[in-house]
Write a protein that holds these residues in place. Structure first.
Motif, PDB file in Angstrom:
ATOM      1  N   ALA A 185       0.826  -1.216   0.000  1.00 46.84           N
ATOM      2  CA  ALA A 185       0.000   0.000   0.000  1.00 46.84           C
ATOM      3  C   ALA A 185       0.856   1.259   0.000  1.00 46.84           C
ATOM      4  CB  ALA A 185      -0.936   0.000   1.207  1.00 46.84           C
ATOM      5  N   GLU A 186       1.997   1.209   0.674  1.00 42.45           N
ATOM      6  CA  GLU A 186       2.874   2.381   0.713  1.00 42.45           C
ATOM      7  C   GLU A 186       3.626   2.565  -0.600  1.00 42.45           C
ATOM      8  OE1 GLU A 186       2.425   0.445   3.385  1.00 42.45           O
ATOM      9  OE2 GLU A 186       1.612   2.008   4.676  1.00 42.45           O
ATOM     10  N   LEU A 187       3.627   1.537  -1.435  1.00 37.12           N
ATOM     11  CA  LEU A 187       4.478   1.560  -2.623  1.00 37.12           C
ATOM     12  C   LEU A 187       3.680   1.663  -3.917  1.00 37.12           C
ATOM     13  CD1 LEU A 187       6.120  -0.432  -0.343  1.00 37.12           C
ATOM     14  CD2 LEU A 187       7.836   0.090  -2.064  1.00 37.12           C
ATOM     15  N   GLY A 265      -6.113  -3.121   4.502  1.00 38.89           N
ATOM     16  CA  GLY A 265      -5.111  -2.182   4.978  1.00 38.89           C
ATOM     17  C   GLY A 265      -5.400  -0.723   4.667  1.00 38.89           C
ATOM     18  N   ASN A 266      -4.362   0.078   4.859  1.00 45.69           N
ATOM     19  CA  ASN A 266      -4.442   1.536   4.810  1.00 45.69           C
ATOM     20  C   ASN A 266      -4.478   2.060   3.382  1.00 45.69           C
ATOM     21  OD1 ASN A 266      -1.496   0.551   5.214  1.00 45.69           O
ATOM     22  ND2 ASN A 266      -1.296   2.463   4.096  1.00 45.69           N
ATOM     23  N   GLY A 267      -4.705   3.367   3.286  1.00 49.98           N
ATOM     24  CA  GLY A 267      -4.686   4.042   1.999  1.00 49.98           C
ATOM     25  C   GLY A 267      -3.273   4.282   1.509  1.00 49.98           C
ATOM     26  N   PRO A 269      -1.276   6.786  -1.397  1.00 54.91           N
ATOM     27  CA  PRO A 269      -0.418   7.152  -0.272  1.00 54.91           C
ATOM     28  C   PRO A 269      -1.247   7.457   0.974  1.00 54.91           C
ATOM     29  CG  PRO A 269      -0.682   9.039  -1.716  1.00 54.91           C
ATOM     30  CD  PRO A 269      -1.389   7.882  -2.384  1.00 54.91           C
ATOM     31  N   TRP A 270      -0.568   7.585   2.103  1.00 53.52           N
ATOM     32  CA  TRP A 270      -1.298   7.873   3.341  1.00 53.52           C
ATOM     33  C   TRP A 270      -2.113   9.153   3.198  1.00 53.52           C
ATOM     34  CZ3 TRP A 270       2.890   7.063   7.765  1.00 53.52           C
ATOM     35  CH2 TRP A 270       3.281   5.713   7.766  1.00 53.52           C
ATOM     36  N   ASN A 271      -1.483  10.186   2.668  1.00 55.02           N
ATOM     37  CA  ASN A 271      -2.037  11.536   2.540  1.00 55.02           C
ATOM     38  C   ASN A 271      -3.299  11.505   1.667  1.00 55.02           C
ATOM     39  OD1 ASN A 271      -2.442  14.151   1.381  1.00 55.02           O
ATOM     40  ND2 ASN A 271      -0.349  14.713   1.911  1.00 55.02           N
ATOM     41  N   TRP A 310      -3.541   7.729   8.190  1.00 56.09           N
ATOM     42  CA  TRP A 310      -2.568   7.543   9.276  1.00 56.09           C
ATOM     43  C   TRP A 310      -1.995   6.121   9.304  1.00 56.09           C
ATOM     44  CZ3 TRP A 310      -7.708   9.006   9.789  1.00 56.09           C
ATOM     45  CH2 TRP A 310      -7.908  10.407   9.779  1.00 56.09           C
ATOM     46  N   ASP A 311      -2.187   5.383   8.222  1.00 54.31           N
ATOM     47  CA  ASP A 311      -1.738   3.988   8.173  1.00 54.31           C
ATOM     48  C   ASP A 311      -2.501   3.122   9.183  1.00 54.31           C
ATOM     49  OD1 ASP A 311      -0.317   1.779   7.306  1.00 54.31           O
ATOM     50  OD2 ASP A 311       1.493   2.243   8.442  1.00 54.31           O
ATOM     51  N   TYR A 312      -3.778   3.460   9.395  1.00 56.48           N
ATOM     52  CA  TYR A 312      -4.584   2.690  10.354  1.00 56.48           C
ATOM     53  C   TYR A 312      -5.208   1.468   9.667  1.00 56.48           C
ATOM     54  CZ  TYR A 312      -4.368   6.449  13.897  1.00 56.48           C
ATOM     55  OH  TYR A 312      -3.972   7.364  14.845  1.00 56.48           O
ATOM     56  N   THR A 313      -4.386   0.471   9.457  1.00 61.84           N
ATOM     57  CA  THR A 313      -4.858  -0.747   8.817  1.00 61.84           C
ATOM     58  C   THR A 313      -5.860  -1.487   9.695  1.00 61.84           C
ATOM     59  OG1 THR A 313      -3.193  -2.142   9.828  1.00 61.84           O
ATOM     60  CG2 THR A 313      -2.583  -1.080   7.766  1.00 61.84           C
ATOM     61  N   ALA A 314      -6.718  -2.259   9.048  1.00 61.33           N
ATOM     62  CA  ALA A 314      -7.594  -3.202   9.753  1.00 61.33           C
ATOM     63  C   ALA A 314      -7.125  -4.627   9.464  1.00 61.33           C
ATOM     64  CB  ALA A 314      -9.041  -3.009   9.321  1.00 61.33           C
ATOM     65  N   PRO A 337      -7.280  -3.349  15.982  1.00 62.14           N
ATOM     66  CA  PRO A 337      -6.525  -2.839  14.838  1.00 62.14           C
ATOM     67  C   PRO A 337      -5.625  -1.687  15.245  1.00 62.14           C
ATOM     68  CG  PRO A 337      -8.718  -1.933  14.774  1.00 62.14           C
ATOM     69  CD  PRO A 337      -8.665  -2.863  15.963  1.00 62.14           C
ATOM     70  N   LYS A 338      -4.900  -1.182  14.248  1.00 60.21           N
ATOM     71  CA  LYS A 338      -3.922  -0.136  14.531  1.00 60.21           C
ATOM     72  C   LYS A 338      -4.540   1.102  15.164  1.00 60.21           C
ATOM     73  CE  LYS A 338      -0.179  -0.756  11.167  1.00 60.21           C
ATOM     74  NZ  LYS A 338       0.485  -0.022  10.046  1.00 60.21           N
ATOM     75  N   ASN A 339      -5.807   1.411  14.840  1.00 63.18           N
ATOM     76  CA  ASN A 339      -6.346   2.708  15.268  1.00 63.18           C
ATOM     77  C   ASN A 339      -6.607   2.808  16.775  1.00 63.18           C
ATOM     78  OD1 ASN A 339      -8.906   1.713  15.903  1.00 63.18           O
ATOM     79  ND2 ASN A 339      -9.901   2.497  14.065  1.00 63.18           N
TER      80      ASN A 339
HETATM   81 CA    CA Z   1       0.787   0.261   5.949  1.00 65.72          CA
END
Ligand code: CA
Length: 691
Positions: A185-187, A265-267, A269-271, A310-314, A337-339
């Motif tokens: 996801a970050e890439l 997972g997260n979005g 890019p994060w932003n 915020w990279d708050y993956t589930a 989860p991360k959040n």
């Molecule tokens: Ca991530």
């Protein structure tokens, strides 16, 4: 909630899981999370609080010849054999009693793609079903091997290898389907889950978690629901960024209701300003999906963090249990989860039952009691406010991939928690993306690991880890143990009343499941991130755990894991009462920080820092401080030799050891990076900050 009736496939699944359940009762650890509910609750009772002090290594396997990276795998034990996957996706089978290696299958993952992963070439394990071992490789292949011999039965590529997809999660098998997601996801990738036929390796279905470019369809089972529910929650040109939403770890299966649960997972890019023009919930990011495993048909979803940035993956462990809530037995799904909220959902309908902070949470003031939607602190939208947001949890989450466990006896979930915040700062307008590099949409310098030893020390002091015993009905902690380093191992709980967890210092500890009293501890030689398992053969109960530190936090911010035992080894350790094996003590060779003199102009050093914190930090560590598994460049023998440095960094002279060729860096860039690393090494040599 929109629901469809259960269909065929239920019978095959029920048969498979009945066999697995019988195996678990005999002492196997047949599935990734022990059972399809992923409880990691061993029914074995031979080990008890009264005798655990006699636990000692029975056998071990030294795997350092394959890897000294983060060793994250959960072993699977079926019929007296233990199967594991090492970093670089090597599958190995052992006689689970003696430790004799039976076979090994090396898929020969190209080392040069290490940089495609956010967090190292890790594997969380294999799946075993119907006499087959299913191995998912870091470079995206799904491989079926004969369980008795390791012979290759079929292999298929599950990702577009021209994109920065990687696969680190363990496959799961439901009926004739073997399920596998992916990471990245970050890439710049778009997440999905695939199901393959266990016999033939043919793709059965694919479910994308992020809508395609408007006006296009995938021809996938997710098409209709993405059009009807998800597409309207996206804006901007997300498809050019990928969108994220990778299914990189957790799944669970309810055979009675034939429902497969998948963590998204997260979005990326994060932003969100970059990803989705700052608008929308962006389904199905940061959500749990319930699907029919035979067809991939959508049944329900629950989004935890709408519009995540915020990279708050589930993607953390999903555990199924039946809990008595308000006087009524509910079939629930649990996730931490991360959040930072511990969620309890009705797993049949997806109904939100509760969500309670299990670590310090300041990004939301709470959750809507009916919908579960968070009440956001308005300051957290860093991409819109133009102001940084320092908040808890940060991108490590209150809990990361290290699995939690749940005991129906104590009715407690055992969570390897992380207490750490982060200061999110949006990227400036000149932000550009790069291949094989996380593209978060954050300001790389403003979010970098600090260089000043005093500031590092205070950052270390503000973060910690722990083991939290959480009551999901009373919605409060029963007990907790604090650990000095945030990044530790997953957990195991047993019917004998013990909880096991390894930690960053390499200690495997046993706690009383009800009280949290530490009953036993043994150092296994290097930091532990993997979850222990337990199995029995001939009435003897074993505990097995993969040992080898790294991944995630240690890789990107080794400055914050200085107290970890980052000895560069991988080993599998199996313990039993009165075990007689002796673990060799591996002493890392001494290293001296003796860089060439720092002679570069400050402007060149500053340019090098900008490049380093954009292109290099995610493997070698922020502020050029490595967590141990990847070379710490301050100590590099190449620093004094510009040509040798360029040969490695630009031309790929060490590609076979996992160092990609950064061909887009100019000669000027290379020299700036080298100047920055030399400056960092000199600064740390002066202050004796040699970790
Ligand atoms: Ca991530």
């Amino acid at each position: 909630m929109h629901r469809q009736p259960a269909r065929a496939g239920l019978l095959a699944s029920a048969t498979l899981f009945a066999a697995a359940a019988a195996g678990a009762a005999r002492g196997d650890w047949p599935l990734h999370g022990l059972d399809a509910a992923e409880t990691r609750y061993s029914p074995l009772t031979t080990l008890t609080p009264a005798n655990v002090a006699r636990l000692a290594p029975a056998w071990y396997a030294d795997l350092s010849g394959i890897s000294h990276r983060a060793f994250e795998a959960t072993p699977v034990v079926v019929g007296g054999r233990l199967y594991i996957a090492t970093p670089w996706s090597v599958a190995i089978a052992y006689d689970a009693r003696s430790g004799r290696e039976l076979w090994r299958y090396d898929p020969k993952v190209p080392r040069a793609i290490a940089g495609k992963g956010c967090c190292g070439p890790v594997s969380r394990g294999v799946a075993v079903a119907g006499g087959r071992v299913f191995l998912a490789t870091f470079d995206g292949r799904l491989i079926a091997l004969a369980a008795d011999s390791g012979r290759l039965l079929w292999t298929t590529q599950t990702v577009d290898t021209t994109r920065d997809y990687t696969v680190t999660g363990a496959p799961r098998v439901v009926g004739r389907r073997v399920l596998i997601g992916n990471g990245g996801a970050e890439l710049g990738v778009r997440g999905y889950l695939s199901a393959y036929d266990t016999e033939t390796g043919q793709l059965a279905w694919r479910f994308y978690t992020v809508p395609p470019r408007p006006g296009t369809r995938d021809g996938a089972v997710s098409d209709a629901v993405l059009e009807s529910r998800a597409a309207g929650t996206w804006s901007g040109r997300w498809w050019e960024w990928g969108g994220g939403g990778t299914v990189w770890d957790s799944m669970a299966y309810d055979a009675r209701h034939d429902l497969l649960y998948v963590g998204v997972g997260n979005g990326g890019p994060w932003n969100r300003q970059l990803r989705s023009a700052g608008r929308g919930d962006n389904l199905f990011l940061a959500s749990i999906l319930a699907l029919r495993p035979r067809t991939g048909e959508y049944v329900w979803h629950f989004q935890q963090t709408p519009g995540d940035e915020w990279d708050y993956t589930a993607t953390q462990s999903i555990i199924l249990a039946d809990l008595k809530i308000d006087g009524r037995v509910r079939h629930v799904l649990m996730q931490a989860p991360k959040n930072g909220f511990f969620y309890v959902l009705d797993r049949i309908s997806g109904e939100f039952l509760s969500g309670t902070p299990y670590v310090e949470v300041d990004w939301a003031t709470g959750l809507d009691p009916h919908s579960g939607r968070p009440f956001e602190n308005p300051a957290i939208r860093y991409s819109e406010n133009g102001a940084p947001s320092a908040q808890r949890p940060g991108p490590l989450g209150g809990h990361n991939w290290q699995p939690m466990s749940y005991s129906p006896a104590t009715r407690l979930a055992y969570i390897p928690v992380i207490h750490a915040g982060f200061n999110y700062v949006a990227a400036g307008p000149d932000y550009a993306t790069h291949p094989a590099t996380p593209n978060l949409g954050l300001d790389p310098l403003a979010t970098a690991v600090p260089e000043d030893p005093a500031i590092i020390a205070s950052a270390r002091a503000s973060a910690s880890g722990g083991l939290l015993a959480w009551d999901p009905v009373a919605r409060r902690a029963a007990w907790s143990v604090s650990l000095p380093v945030p990044w530790n191992g997953g957990t195991l709980v047993t019917a004998g009343g013990l909880v096991f967890q390894g930690d960053a210092q390499g200690d495997l500890s046993a706690y009383a499941a009800r009280s949290g009293a530490r009953l036993w501890s043994l150092n296994l030689g290097a930091g532990i991130v993997a979850p222990p398992i337990s199995y029995a053969i001939g009435g003897r109960q074993y505990v097995a755990v993969a040992v080898g530190y790294g991944g995630g936090l240690p890789q990107v911010a080794g400055a914050l894991t200085a107290a970890a035992r980052a000895t560069a080894i991988n080993r599998l350790v199996v313990l039993a009462l009165d075990g007689k094996a002796t673990l060799p003590v591996v002493v890392p060779p001494p290293r001296v920080l003796a860089p060439p003199p720092a002679t570069a102009a400050p402007q060149q050093v500053a340019a090098g820092k900008g490049l380093y914190e954009r292109r290099c930090y995610h493997c070698h560590g922020g502020a050029v401080i490595s967590g141990g598994e990847v070379a710490d460049l301050r100590y590099s023998a190449l620093l004094g030799d510009a040509r040798a440095f360029a040969a490695v960094v630009h031309a790929g002279a060490m590609a076979d050891r996992g160092m990609p060729a950064f061909t887009t860096l100019s000669a000027e860039d290379l020299e700036a990076i080298r100047a920055y690393v030399i400056a960092r090494a000199n600064a740390d040599a002066r202050t004796a900050n040699t970790h």
